[in-house]
Design a protein around this motif. Structure first.
Motif, mmCIF file in Angstrom:
data_model
loop_
_atom_site.group_PDB
_atom_site.id
_atom_site.type_symbol
_atom_site.label_atom_id
_atom_site.label_comp_id
_atom_site.label_asym_id
_atom_site.label_seq_id
_atom_site.Cartn_x
_atom_site.Cartn_y
_atom_site.Cartn_z
ATOM 1 N N THR A 43 0.849 -1.191 0.000
ATOM 2 C CA THR A 43 0.000 0.000 0.000
ATOM 3 C C THR A 43 0.884 1.240 0.000
ATOM 4 O O THR A 43 2.064 1.178 0.335
ATOM 5 N N SER A 44 0.287 2.376 -0.377
ATOM 6 C CA SER A 44 1.074 3.593 -0.527
ATOM 7 C C SER A 44 0.908 4.489 0.693
ATOM 8 O O SER A 44 0.089 4.225 1.574
ATOM 9 N N SER A 45 1.687 5.582 0.722
ATOM 10 C CA SER A 45 1.564 6.532 1.826
ATOM 11 C C SER A 45 0.260 7.309 1.760
ATOM 12 O O SER A 45 -0.101 8.017 2.684
ATOM 13 N N GLN A 217 4.477 10.134 -10.153
ATOM 14 C CA GLN A 217 4.686 11.461 -9.581
ATOM 15 C C GLN A 217 4.333 11.489 -8.097
ATOM 16 O O GLN A 217 5.047 12.057 -7.286
ATOM 17 N N TRP A 218 3.213 10.813 -7.704
ATOM 18 C CA TRP A 218 2.860 10.753 -6.280
ATOM 19 C C TRP A 218 3.947 10.039 -5.494
ATOM 20 O O TRP A 218 4.339 10.481 -4.413
ATOM 21 N N GLN A 223 8.535 10.932 -1.540
ATOM 22 C CA GLN A 223 9.891 10.448 -1.238
ATOM 23 C C GLN A 223 9.941 8.940 -1.060
ATOM 24 O O GLN A 223 10.686 8.434 -0.224
ATOM 25 N N ALA A 224 9.132 8.224 -1.855
ATOM 26 C CA ALA A 224 9.080 6.771 -1.693
ATOM 27 C C ALA A 224 10.449 6.136 -1.868
ATOM 28 O O ALA A 224 10.749 5.109 -1.262
ATOM 29 N N TYR A 229 10.132 2.650 0.077
ATOM 30 C CA TYR A 229 8.895 1.965 -0.337
ATOM 31 C C TYR A 229 9.021 1.551 -1.797
ATOM 32 O O TYR A 229 8.347 2.064 -2.665
ATOM 33 N N TRP A 230 9.935 0.595 -2.019
ATOM 34 C CA TRP A 230 10.236 0.238 -3.413
ATOM 35 C C TRP A 230 9.016 -0.267 -4.158
ATOM 36 O O TRP A 230 8.888 -0.059 -5.350
ATOM 37 N N TRP A 231 8.085 -0.933 -3.460
ATOM 38 C CA TRP A 231 6.934 -1.505 -4.168
ATOM 39 C C TRP A 231 6.073 -0.413 -4.805
ATOM 40 O O TRP A 231 5.457 -0.604 -5.823
#
Lengths: 270, 335
Positions: A43-45, A217-218, A223-224, A229-231
């Motif tokens: 999942t993302s931030s 872009q997100w 700052q992934a 947060y490589w995934w």
């Protein structure tokens, strides 16, 4: 091979029908989770499921490219056929316009226009904007095909036996031009997807609509990369690499079908 | 005479027409926006919290109207726009407020030029030489391996390729610096450590542009060489016992170079756009990054300046290549 990859990506795009979440909502799942059985790609931030985001991204990027590709194909075919068939002054004017489009650093003009329509940017307007600029090269290719067809004997036969211009072009020339149109369509779609990614990075598209560009872009803006947060960041990159390579290989095989000589050259036989 | 009339004059007419149309587009596009840039500037200043009394607002509106070249009818504005262009005056940047646009461009331009010239040169020559060899020895294993690599690299857009390279070589294996044109805080001086630092920082953007451009040149050159290879004069030279190295360099690659010169001219606009995009990925301090800042801050003057200048520069470069072409191809000179 490339066809299989494309089918897989298409299937992924179609899966969006079954998506459990609305892709524009934030915070529907816990944040920053690693890939697991419940969240296939983590999942993302933003609190979104990366797998479903990616599915929507592929779908929307394909929609943009199909709009841009088909609309610009209509322009390219019309310009190419008229220029090739009419010749003389018409030909010179049309080719001048398409040459100018080729020569000018279009990217900057597209950026300026994109800034202009920023507020009403959606999949359709972006597709049309790209379509407006994407026909020049292909119109040239189609024109040269028509030029060579016009010199063939069957053109004379058809004209002498009273075939109208429209009928001649549609019935006699179209079958020759169709594979060509198809292969330029694929290339143009790839170009449109690439342009969309670039415009998204510049923040010139609607950031709420998930596409390959906005997704990347997100991830960058959160700052992934630094946070590991490589995934999140690798998913759009790997998907777009797959998409571009698959589209390109497909277009290569279409043009090989079109002209078997290149196939022989590629294999290396003489 | 016939050469001038049939080759030179049409090229020159096209050159001036393209510049005219391009600059006109640059003039018209920002004027299509419903919002007034003067008003926008003042609201932006207000929102930054500064109090403005009515009299100074009046004065400011006048100043800004003049600055943005918005006085008089559309036609007068258009004439004034051209006049200013010839003086190299693109107005004042909004993003770094009182600095003229031309100053900002002057700072960034050498960076972009350096990157663009070296990478275009390397990708063109290397791509053509390797592509030529691979085309001539198209049955060798290394030739096919290179072909596969080119097939994968070529379709990737500049942004994705540069970004993938950045992830791989700067984050995963930390070989290269992540961003910038120099180490942070280094002053511009012309001594060896500084130059080394610049080269070190530009190696990754340069690498990505060279590989991507090289792949395209490699593929087209390989195909052209395979075509030339089948021609009678090459076969004849082979049977006549001309050394293979001489056939490749003198007979085949030389003939195949010609269409590649035209291709270079045609793709220059794209290469330039690609360089701008690559600069953005690596925050390399050239025109691309300047453009990025201009877009993010909505600085129309700066964008117009960069675009107008690029149109003139690229079309001129293409004209120069086109005019040099007869030097390489005698057929154009004598027909």
């Amino acid at each position: 091979m490339s066809f299989c990859v494309l089918c897989m990506l298409l299937a992924l795009a179609l899966l969006t029908i079954f998506s459990p979440h609305d892709p524009t909502f934030w915070g529907v799942v816990p944040r920053d989770l690693k890939p697991s059985r419940t969240y296939l790609l983590g999942t993302s931030s933003k609190g979104q499921d990366v797998f479903w985001q990616a599915a929507f991204a592929v779908r929307n990027s394909l929609i943009i490219s199909v709009i841009a590709g088909t609309v610009s194909r209509v322009v390219a075919v019309l310009v190419g056929m008229i220029a090739g068939y009419k010749g003389r002054g018409t030909d010179r004017v049309l080719m001048f316009i398409s040459d100018s489009l080729l020569v000018i650093p279009l990217f900057l003009i597209i950026v300026m226009l994109a800034m202009l329509v920023r507020d009403m940017m959606n999949l359709v307007t972006l597709g049309l904007l790209l379509a407006f600029f994407g026909w020049a090269w292909d119109a040239r290719v189609i024109r040269s095909q028509i030029l060579s067809l016009r010199e063939r004997e069957f053109t004379q036969t058809a004209i002498l036996s009273g075939t109208g211009t429209l009928r001649l072009v549609l019935k006699e020339y179209m079958p020759f031009a169709t594979p060509l149109i198809f292969s330029t369509l694929i290339n143009n779609m790839a170009w449109a997807i690439g342009m969309e990614i670039t415009l998204a990075i510049l923040g010139l598209v609607n950031m709420d609509i998930p596409t390959l560009g906005t997704m990347l872009q997100w991830a960058i803006s959160y700052q992934a990369m630094l946070l590991g947060y490589w995934w999140w960041i690798l998913t759009p990159i790997i998907l777009s690499v797959l998409l571009f390579v698959a589209l390109y290989w497909l277009s290569v095989s279409v043009s090989e079908y079109l002209d078997p000589r290149t196939r022989i050259q590629r294999v290396g036989a003489q | 005479m016939a050469f001038i009339k049939r080759y030179l004059i049409p090229r020159l007419i096209q050159y001036f027409l393209v510049i005219f149309l391009g600059i006109t587009a640059v003039f018209i596009i920002p004027r299509l926006t419903p919002s007034d840039p003067v008003e926008r500037t003042i609201t932006q200043l207000r929102s930054q919290g500064s109090y403005l009394d009515p009299a100074s607002v009046e004065a400011m509106i006048e100043d800004l109207t003049e600055m943005y070249g918005l006085q008089g009818s559309m036609f007068e504005q258009y004439i004034a726009f051209w006049q200013r262009l010839f003086r190299g005056d693109f107005g004042v940047s909004f993003f770094q407020f009182p600095t003229p646009v031309i100053e900002l461009i002057k700072i960034s331009l050498p960076w972009t030029l350096g990157l663009l010239l070296t990478t275009t040169f390397f990708s063109w020559t290397m791509g053509n030489i390797i592509g030529g060899l691979a085309g001539y020895f198209s049955r060798k294993r290394w030739s096919r391996a290179l072909d596969t690599v080119a097939m994968i690299v070529r379709p990737l857009p500049y942004y994705i390729f540069a970004f993938a390279l950045l992830l791989l070589l700067a984050y995963v294996i930390r070989w290269f610096p992540v961003s910038g044109g120099t180490s942070i805080g280094r002053k511009v001086t012309f001594n060896w450590p500084f130059i080394k630092d610049v080269l070190w920082h530009s190696s990754l953007p340069a690498l990505s542009l060279t590989i991507l451009g090289g792949a395209v040149n490699f593929q087209t050159m390989k195909l052209i060489v395979q075509n030339v290879n089948a021609e009678d004069f090459v076969q004849y030279a082979k049977f006549g016992g001309v050394k293979e190295g001489r056939i490749v360099s003198r007979y085949v690659i030389r003939n195949a170079m010609l269409p590649q010169i035209t291709n270079l001219a045609l793709s220059l606009g794209q290469i330039f756009s690609g360089a701008l995009i690559t600069e953005i990925v690596f925050s390399y301090p050239g025109l691309g990054t300047l453009l990025y800042n201009a877009i993010v801050t909505g600085d129309y003057n700066l964008i117009m300046g960069i675009t107008a200048l690029s149109i003139v520069a690229i079309t001129t470069a293409i004209l120069v290549i086109d005019l040099l072409y007869p030097l390489f191809d005698p057929r154009v000179r004598y027909t």
